[in-house]
Write a protein that holds these residues in place. Structure first.
Motif, mmCIF file in Angstrom:
data_model
loop_
_atom_site.group_PDB
_atom_site.id
_atom_site.type_symbol
_atom_site.label_atom_id
_atom_site.label_comp_id
_atom_site.label_asym_id
_atom_site.label_seq_id
_atom_site.Cartn_x
_atom_site.Cartn_y
_atom_site.Cartn_z
ATOM 1 N N GLN A 106 0.845 -1.291 0.042
ATOM 2 C CA GLN A 106 0.040 -0.106 0.112
ATOM 3 C C GLN A 106 0.901 1.157 0.021
ATOM 4 O OE1 GLN A 106 -3.406 0.089 -0.279
ATOM 5 N NE2 GLN A 106 -2.964 2.029 -0.847
ATOM 6 N N ARG A 107 1.920 1.239 0.914
ATOM 7 C CA ARG A 107 2.822 2.469 0.940
ATOM 8 C C ARG A 107 3.448 2.779 -0.299
ATOM 9 N NH1 ARG A 107 5.078 4.904 5.222
ATOM 10 N NH2 ARG A 107 2.845 4.733 5.782
ATOM 11 N N SER A 108 4.120 1.616 -1.123
ATOM 12 C CA SER A 108 4.706 1.914 -2.491
ATOM 13 C C SER A 108 3.558 2.145 -3.338
ATOM 14 C CB SER A 108 5.008 0.250 -3.017
ATOM 15 O OG SER A 108 6.008 -0.163 -1.834
ATOM 16 N N LEU A 109 2.535 1.729 -3.417
ATOM 17 C CA LEU A 109 1.406 2.462 -4.280
ATOM 18 C C LEU A 109 1.105 3.987 -3.945
ATOM 19 C CD1 LEU A 109 -1.412 -0.330 -4.462
ATOM 20 C CD2 LEU A 109 -0.792 1.022 -6.289
ATOM 21 N N ASP A 110 0.869 4.273 -2.572
ATOM 22 C CA ASP A 110 0.732 5.395 -2.287
ATOM 23 C C ASP A 110 1.850 6.547 -2.881
ATOM 24 O OD1 ASP A 110 -1.479 4.547 -1.042
ATOM 25 O OD2 ASP A 110 -0.639 4.851 1.126
ATOM 26 N N LYS A 111 2.969 5.886 -2.959
ATOM 27 C CA LYS A 111 4.176 6.604 -3.236
ATOM 28 C C LYS A 111 4.171 6.843 -4.686
ATOM 29 C CE LYS A 111 7.156 7.373 0.569
ATOM 30 N NZ LYS A 111 7.103 8.728 0.498
ATOM 31 N N GLY A 112 3.469 6.119 -5.466
ATOM 32 C CA GLY A 112 3.459 6.003 -6.887
ATOM 33 C C GLY A 112 4.301 5.239 -7.511
ATOM 34 N N PHE A 113 4.842 3.981 -6.968
ATOM 35 C CA PHE A 113 5.557 3.121 -7.932
ATOM 36 C C PHE A 113 4.780 2.057 -8.581
ATOM 37 C CE2 PHE A 113 8.301 4.115 -4.002
ATOM 38 C CZ PHE A 113 9.475 4.464 -4.719
ATOM 39 N N PRO A 114 4.802 2.001 -9.833
ATOM 40 C CA PRO A 114 3.996 1.102 -10.573
ATOM 41 C C PRO A 114 4.483 -0.453 -10.352
ATOM 42 C CG PRO A 114 5.264 2.541 -12.034
ATOM 43 C CD PRO A 114 5.687 3.007 -10.748
ATOM 44 N N LEU A 115 5.813 -0.517 -10.052
ATOM 45 C CA LEU A 115 6.398 -1.735 -9.759
ATOM 46 C C LEU A 115 7.144 -2.031 -8.720
ATOM 47 C CD1 LEU A 115 8.445 -2.302 -13.012
ATOM 48 C CD2 LEU A 115 6.306 -3.223 -12.707
ATOM 49 N N THR A 116 7.129 -3.251 -8.047
ATOM 50 C CA THR A 116 7.852 -3.441 -6.904
ATOM 51 C C THR A 116 8.861 -4.827 -7.080
ATOM 52 O OG1 THR A 116 7.904 -4.386 -4.559
ATOM 53 C CG2 THR A 116 5.867 -4.515 -5.733
ATOM 54 N N ALA A 117 9.757 -4.867 -6.442
ATOM 55 C CA ALA A 117 10.705 -6.111 -6.584
ATOM 56 C C ALA A 117 11.332 -6.351 -5.364
ATOM 57 C CB ALA A 117 11.891 -6.015 -7.834
ATOM 58 N N LEU A 118 11.933 -7.734 -5.252
ATOM 59 C CA LEU A 118 12.748 -8.219 -3.921
ATOM 60 C C LEU A 118 13.316 -9.366 -4.344
ATOM 61 C CD1 LEU A 118 10.835 -10.702 -2.586
ATOM 62 C CD2 LEU A 118 9.507 -8.896 -2.059
ATOM 63 N N TYR A 119 14.451 -9.590 -3.483
ATOM 64 C CA TYR A 119 15.009 -10.857 -3.472
ATOM 65 C C TYR A 119 14.578 -11.656 -2.432
ATOM 66 C CZ TYR A 119 18.696 -9.362 -6.589
ATOM 67 O OH TYR A 119 19.423 -8.831 -7.507
ATOM 68 N N PRO A 120 13.749 -12.973 -2.554
ATOM 69 C CA PRO A 120 13.155 -13.662 -1.552
ATOM 70 C C PRO A 120 14.039 -14.575 -0.738
ATOM 71 C CG PRO A 120 12.763 -14.470 -3.631
ATOM 72 C CD PRO A 120 13.749 -13.448 -4.088
ATOM 73 N N ALA A 121 13.981 -14.462 0.502
ATOM 74 C CA ALA A 121 14.727 -15.603 1.142
ATOM 75 C C ALA A 121 13.740 -16.920 1.233
ATOM 76 C CB ALA A 121 15.065 -15.094 2.502
ATOM 77 N N THR A 122 12.422 -16.648 1.168
ATOM 78 C CA THR A 122 11.516 -17.603 0.913
ATOM 79 C C THR A 122 10.468 -16.999 -0.142
ATOM 80 O OG1 THR A 122 9.478 -18.866 1.923
ATOM 81 C CG2 THR A 122 10.510 -17.132 3.022
ATOM 82 N N THR A 123 9.853 -17.967 -1.082
ATOM 83 C CA THR A 123 9.035 -17.436 -2.138
ATOM 84 C C THR A 123 7.558 -17.166 -1.613
ATOM 85 O OG1 THR A 123 8.987 -19.579 -2.873
ATOM 86 C CG2 THR A 123 10.541 -18.089 -4.140
ATOM 87 N N VAL A 124 7.148 -18.242 -0.434
ATOM 88 C CA VAL A 124 5.915 -18.460 -0.084
ATOM 89 C C VAL A 124 5.054 -17.319 0.238
ATOM 90 C CG1 VAL A 124 4.343 -19.921 1.335
ATOM 91 C CG2 VAL A 124 6.437 -20.644 0.516
ATOM 92 N N ILE A 125 5.461 -16.463 1.280
ATOM 93 C CA ILE A 125 4.850 -15.329 1.553
ATOM 94 C C ILE A 125 4.607 -14.402 0.333
ATOM 95 C CG2 ILE A 125 7.140 -14.419 2.396
ATOM 96 C CD1 ILE A 125 5.376 -12.852 4.432
ATOM 97 N N TYR A 126 5.622 -14.269 -0.458
ATOM 98 C CA TYR A 126 5.693 -13.187 -1.640
ATOM 99 C C TYR A 126 4.662 -13.580 -2.663
ATOM 100 C CZ TYR A 126 9.617 -11.510 1.385
ATOM 101 O OH TYR A 126 10.173 -11.048 2.265
ATOM 102 N N ARG A 127 4.739 -14.952 -2.947
ATOM 103 C CA ARG A 127 3.703 -15.439 -3.960
ATOM 104 C C ARG A 127 2.246 -15.298 -3.670
ATOM 105 N NH1 ARG A 127 7.239 -20.444 -6.094
ATOM 106 N NH2 ARG A 127 8.031 -19.204 -7.950
ATOM 107 N N HIS A 128 2.015 -15.457 -2.219
ATOM 108 C CA HIS A 128 0.719 -15.295 -1.610
ATOM 109 C C HIS A 128 0.359 -13.854 -2.113
ATOM 110 C CE1 HIS A 128 0.308 -18.978 0.047
ATOM 111 N NE2 HIS A 128 0.644 -18.814 1.136
ATOM 112 N N LEU A 129 1.188 -12.972 -2.007
ATOM 113 C CA LEU A 129 1.022 -11.414 -2.345
ATOM 114 C C LEU A 129 1.095 -10.911 -3.988
ATOM 115 C CD1 LEU A 129 2.323 -10.267 0.893
ATOM 116 C CD2 LEU A 129 0.226 -10.525 0.697
ATOM 117 N N GLY A 130 1.167 -11.796 -4.774
ATOM 118 C CA GLY A 130 1.196 -11.678 -6.161
ATOM 119 C C GLY A 130 2.517 -11.264 -6.658
#
Ligand code: COA
Length: 389
Positions: free
Chosen positions: A106-130
């Motif tokens: 939400q904060r990234s959206l509010d700040k106007g970022f069209p994209l987000t990226a990260l290096y995952p230590a575990t993919t599960v939590i991030y996949r759940h969030l898209g």
């Protein structure tokens, strides 16, 4: 989860607690790193890019958001780089990480970022969030002696310093624009100047290229090498390879399609390293409009996006790509539409084949003609990053 758990903006008063959670997650900070870590943390929190979860007054989880730009199809797209996601051990497995990450989205959206990226230590939590795999950070090891013999002696190569930061950025931009590159981060000139000033880095500049490398134990390690001609590629790689009497190996962060793979006599060591990073579209129309597309690609396809985390992306859209420009506009039509989950949209944006998206159940509906069009629109050079964050 108790009701007392809530999202907070990290303040300077919280930093000791964050360091404690961090130590229980990634190991303790090295004694010399504390000052640097605090200085960085303050930069994030002053700009509203450091979020946490508090239980009463105590911070039990935190994550920071880098204000990045990333090359996509040869254009720069603002990207929220998520890092340092930590949850105190006694709070794990109870939805705290997910609460935190929803706040980060939400904060990234509010700040106007069209994209987000990260290096995952575990993919599960991030996949759940898209989030889904978007690209990799590749390290290849070459024989220094092989690089040493690449030639290019006719090219003038001189030491580079902080005053060359603007030129280095120009050379990078030319390379990534003309190469329709995807994935790489864009660094501001001040950071590039710091990098060139650092005595532990060895930077060399030619008319149409540069290299920055350093020692990694007894090996040499190339941070970045850009060359716009064969002669300069040979000259810069052979400058690094000139260390072959001491360093037998040159590690290099390069794309799997970097010219060095085609110039070096011996292939890189078979044990290449890949650290994969994940991508998510936060604002689908803005992300589609901001990236570049291969010239000549003409696409008109209806998409049906289903995004439980970001409702503004939901619904039926018309994707149109023409003259290297994409648009995504809401549509009421009732023809066939390719249905994509947020993970599929992210992976497609990064050039993942439709076949993979269908086989993993992330893309449905549509038809083979639409699949071919989508594939043509987003296929390009392998997305890769040089930096870990
Ligand atoms: C990874 C971490 C942030 C997750 O936080 P959390 O509060 O446990 O996450 P949640 O309870 O919200 O879990 C969300 C989902 O991720 C899964 N998950 C969490 N940690 C996981 C792990 N280590 N391995 C596999 N799946 C994991 C959960 O099972 C849950 O999925 P489910 O609903 O299908 O069961 C936390 O475990 C942590 O701080 N780990 C150490 C540091 C770290 O690895 N940080 C991530 C850096 S990218």
């Amino acid at each position: 989860m108790t009701d007392a758990l809530r999202l907070v903006d990290i303040t300077e008063d919280h930093l000791d607690a964050v360091v404690r959670v961090r130590a229980r997650s990634f190991g303790p900070l090295a004694p010399g790193d504390h000052e640097r870590w605090t200085k960085d943390a303050v930069e994030f929190l002053r700009d509203g890019r450091y979020l946490g979860v508090a239980d009463g007054d105590e911070v039990v989880a935190a994550a920071r958001i880098w204000d990045f730009q990333q090359w996509w199809g040869g254009r720069r797209v603002p990207m929220a780089g998520v890092a340092g996601v930590v949850v105190s051990p006694e709070y794990r497995g109870r939805g705290v990480g997910s609460l935190l990450m929803r706040g980060v989205l939400q904060r990234s959206l509010d700040k106007g970022f069209p994209l987000t990226a990260l290096y995952p230590a575990t993919t599960v939590i991030y996949r759940h969030l898209g989030y889904e795999y978007g690209g990799g950070r590749y390290r290849f090891d070459f024989q220094a002696a092989d690089l040493r013999s690449l030639g290019g002696k006719e090219v003038t190569v001189r030491r580079a310093g902080p005053a060359d930061a603007a030129r280095v950025l120009e050379l990078v931009a030319e390379a990534h624009q003309s190469g329709h590159a995807s994935g790489l981060l864009v660094w501001p000139e001040s950071k590039v100047a710091e990098w060139l000033e650092d005595e532990s880095n060895f930077a060399y500049l030619a008319d149409d290229g540069f290299v920055v490398y350093n020692w990694d134990h007894r090996n040499l390690s190339v941070d970045e090498l850009i060359a716009h001609s064969e002669a300069t590629a040979r000259a810069l790689w052979s400058t690094v390879g000139s260390g072959s009497s001491i360093a037998s190996t040159v590690q290099a962060y390069v794309s799997p399609h970097d010219p060095i793979h085609y110039l070096a006599e011996h292939e890189a060591d078979k044990q290449a390293q890949v650290q994969r990073w994940m991508l998510r579209l936060l604002d689908a129309p803005a992300a589609i409009a901001a990236r570049g597309y291969a010239p000549g690609v003409e696409v008109d396809v209806d998409l049906d996006l289903q995004d439980p985390e970001v409702p503004a992306n939901n619904g039926r859209w018309h994707l149109s790509i023409s003259n290297s420009q994409g648009t995504l506009t809401p549509t009421e039509t009732s023809g066939e539409a390719t249905r994509l989950t947020p993970r599929a949209l992210a992976a497609l944006y990064a050039g993942t084949p439709l076949k993979t998206l269908r086989t993993t159940g992330q893309a449905t509906g549509g038809n083979p003609t639409q699949d071919n069009l989508l594939q043509t629109a987003f296929t390009g050079p392998t997305p890769y990053m040089l930096d870990y964050f």
